[in-house]
Write an enzyme that holds these catalytic residues in place. Structure first.
Site, PDB file in Angstrom:
ATOM      1  CB  SER A 143      36.053  81.774  40.556  1.00 51.67           C
ATOM      2  OG  SER A 143      37.231  81.792  39.780  1.00 51.67           O
ATOM      3  CE1 TYR A 156      33.397  84.394  36.565  1.00 51.54           C
ATOM      4  CE2 TYR A 156      35.751  84.169  37.005  1.00 51.54           C
ATOM      5  CZ  TYR A 156      34.479  83.618  36.937  1.00 51.54           C
ATOM      6  OH  TYR A 156      34.277  82.303  37.269  1.00 51.54           O
TER       7      TYR A 156
HETATM    8  P1  NDP Z   1      29.666  76.809  31.299  1.00 53.32           P
HETATM    9  O1  NDP Z   1      29.683  77.974  30.363  1.00 53.32           O
HETATM   10  O2  NDP Z   1      30.005  75.466  30.751  1.00 53.32           O
HETATM   11  O3  NDP Z   1      28.250  76.728  32.027  1.00 53.32           O
HETATM   12  C1  NDP Z   1      27.635  77.885  32.514  1.00 53.32           C
HETATM   13  C2  NDP Z   1      26.187  77.599  32.815  1.00 53.32           C
HETATM   14  O4  NDP Z   1      25.584  78.802  33.333  1.00 53.32           O
HETATM   15  C3  NDP Z   1      25.399  77.194  31.589  1.00 53.32           C
HETATM   16  O5  NDP Z   1      24.586  76.091  31.903  1.00 53.32           O
HETATM   17  C4  NDP Z   1      24.544  78.410  31.290  1.00 53.32           C
HETATM   18  O6  NDP Z   1      23.284  77.988  30.776  1.00 53.32           O
HETATM   19  C5  NDP Z   1      24.346  79.000  32.686  1.00 53.32           C
HETATM   20  N1  NDP Z   1      23.975  80.406  32.633  1.00 53.32           N
HETATM   21  C6  NDP Z   1      24.698  81.460  32.199  1.00 53.32           C
HETATM   22  N2  NDP Z   1      23.971  82.582  32.268  1.00 53.32           N
HETATM   23  C7  NDP Z   1      22.754  82.234  32.773  1.00 53.32           C
HETATM   24  C8  NDP Z   1      21.565  82.942  33.078  1.00 53.32           C
HETATM   25  N3  NDP Z   1      21.470  84.270  32.880  1.00 53.32           N
HETATM   26  N4  NDP Z   1      20.512  82.258  33.587  1.00 53.32           N
HETATM   27  C9  NDP Z   1      20.594  80.932  33.783  1.00 53.32           C
HETATM   28  N5  NDP Z   1      21.679  80.197  33.502  1.00 53.32           N
HETATM   29  C10 NDP Z   1      22.752  80.844  32.998  1.00 53.32           C
HETATM   30  O7  NDP Z   1      30.670  77.195  32.460  1.00 53.32           O
HETATM   31  P2  NDP Z   1      31.093  76.438  33.813  1.00 53.32           P
HETATM   32  O8  NDP Z   1      30.397  75.157  34.000  1.00 53.32           O
HETATM   33  O9  NDP Z   1      32.575  76.444  33.846  1.00 53.32           O
HETATM   34  O10 NDP Z   1      30.612  77.517  34.877  1.00 53.32           O
HETATM   35  C11 NDP Z   1      29.725  77.239  35.931  1.00 53.32           C
HETATM   36  C12 NDP Z   1      30.071  78.154  37.091  1.00 53.32           C
HETATM   37  O11 NDP Z   1      31.378  77.846  37.548  1.00 53.32           O
HETATM   38  C13 NDP Z   1      30.058  79.631  36.760  1.00 53.32           C
HETATM   39  O12 NDP Z   1      29.496  80.324  37.859  1.00 53.32           O
HETATM   40  C14 NDP Z   1      31.537  79.969  36.619  1.00 53.32           C
HETATM   41  O13 NDP Z   1      31.803  81.309  36.898  1.00 53.32           O
HETATM   42  C15 NDP Z   1      32.137  79.045  37.636  1.00 53.32           C
HETATM   43  N6  NDP Z   1      33.540  78.703  37.485  1.00 53.32           N
HETATM   44  C16 NDP Z   1      34.045  78.186  36.323  1.00 53.32           C
HETATM   45  C17 NDP Z   1      35.403  77.843  36.242  1.00 53.32           C
HETATM   46  C18 NDP Z   1      36.040  77.305  34.995  1.00 53.32           C
HETATM   47  O14 NDP Z   1      37.272  77.431  34.847  1.00 53.32           O
HETATM   48  N7  NDP Z   1      35.298  76.672  34.092  1.00 53.32           N
HETATM   49  C19 NDP Z   1      36.287  77.976  37.405  1.00 53.32           C
HETATM   50  C20 NDP Z   1      35.642  78.576  38.551  1.00 53.32           C
HETATM   51  C21 NDP Z   1      34.333  78.882  38.596  1.00 53.32           C
HETATM   52  P3  NDP Z   1      22.457  78.698  29.617  1.00 53.32           P
HETATM   53  O15 NDP Z   1      23.437  79.409  28.734  1.00 53.32           O
HETATM   54  O16 NDP Z   1      21.727  77.581  28.941  1.00 53.32           O
HETATM   55  O17 NDP Z   1      21.542  79.611  30.365  1.00 53.32           O
HETATM   56  C1  8X3 Z   2      37.238  80.631  36.330  1.00 54.40           C
HETATM   57  C2  8X3 Z   2      38.654  80.289  36.627  1.00 54.40           C
HETATM   58  O1  8X3 Z   2      41.039  81.160  36.562  1.00 54.40           O
HETATM   59  O2  8X3 Z   2      39.591  81.734  34.682  1.00 54.40           O
HETATM   60  O3  8X3 Z   2      36.579  81.118  37.425  1.00 54.40           O
HETATM   61  O4  8X3 Z   2      39.302  82.796  36.816  1.00 54.40           O
HETATM   62  S1  8X3 Z   2      39.686  81.562  36.161  1.00 54.40           S
END
Ligand code: NDP
Ligand code: 8X3
Length: 256
Positions: A143, A156
């Protein structure tokens, strides 16, 4: 790589980037192993992708459970066992308030998922990826928060800094195996991320994305696919992405 059909293993495929990544790779003819905790969503994804002719294996899996991860990987059906690309995507942010107001349990959940969960899956799949060899890849979801501090980023951001450095260190150890490692580090992206971070506050999530143009899951999935399908001799170490309408702010200064 031994198998001419490539196989993706993606964690967190029930939502956001993970689900879009499963769709993107499946559309390109890859076999897909899709995991997450919400079984109904995995089943819906499998039904959707199979209807489009894709081969998908779903696994209800909590990445925090090292034993379950190990067993799930060992139990992969033969057609899905030769994983050529691991996308370590499962992750979350919690507690957007200042560090001094956060429940310790929320910090633990982020570390257990973003750090321990990611290493659990990586450890379980490393032998398979090394066997796949040249052209195989590990793509970790970092991120912008792993590089750039901001209020409420506390654990985070630190967990994503771990993801970045872990990837670089993996590259050192994997030198000569042909396995590539990339930290894909997005900024503002519209998924369920903020809903999770605010523990279900849909209005707060809507407010964050309102009136601007956050990146969409498909934007990130496209870049993940790009990284995975580069020529085998090319490794992108880190790819940082931001919405065009997002940038940095000046330093904060405390004044009397
Ligand atoms: P979402 O919340 O839409 O998706 C997160 C996914 O992670 C879900 O499918 C959830 O599935 C899964 N997850 C969470 N905890 C667990 C666990 N303990 N075991 C297995 N699966 C798990 O968020 P994003 O798609 O945005 O996030 C995906 C990744 O991208 C994350 O690592 C996040 O930190 C990162 N990210 C997101 C950004 C954003 O702005 N959206 C920017 C930068 C990075 P379920 O709950 O069904 O287990
Ligand atoms: C998620 C993006 O800007 O909320 O990783 O940290 S930010």
């Amino acid at each position: 790589m031994a198998d001419s059909i490539n196989t993706l293993f993606v964690t967190g495929a029930t939502s956001g980037f993970g689900r879009a990544t499963a769709r993107r790779f499946a559309a390109a003819g890859w076999r897909v192993v899709a995991s997450g905790r919400r079984t109904e969503r995995l089943e819906a994804l499998a039904e959707e992708l199979r209807a489009n002719g894709a081969e998908i294996h779903i696994m209800t899996l909590d990445v925090r459970d090292a034993d379950a991860v190990k067993k799930a990987v060992a139990a992969l059906p033969a057609d899905f066992a030769k994983v050529t690309c691991l996308v370590n995507n499962a992750g979350l942010a919690l507690a957007p308030e200042p560090a001094q107001k956060v429940d310790l349990a929320d910090w633990h959940t982020m570390i257990d998922t973003n750090v321990t969960g990611l290493v659990n899956v990586t450890h379980a799949l490393l032998p398979t990826l090394i066997e796949s060899g040249r052209g195989a890849s590990i793509i970790n979801l970092g991120s912008v928060a792993g590089q750039w501090p901001y209020p409420g980023g506390h654990v985070y951001g630190a967990s994503k800094a771990f993801v970045e450095q872990f990837g670089y260190n993996l590259r050192c150890d994997l030198l000569g195996t042909g396995v590539r490692v990339t930290d894909v580090a997005p900024g503002l992206s519209e998924t369920e991320f903020t809903l999770v971070r605010t523990k279900g506050d849909q209005a707060a999530s809507d407010r964050l994305y309102a009136g601007t143009e956050p990146m969409q899951p498909e934007d990130i999935a496209e870049q993940i696919f790009h990284v995975a399908t580069l020529p085998a001799h090319v490794n992108i170490n880190r790819m940082e992405l931001m919405a065009t309408r997002q940038a940095w702010s000046p330093f904060a200064i405390d004044r009397d």
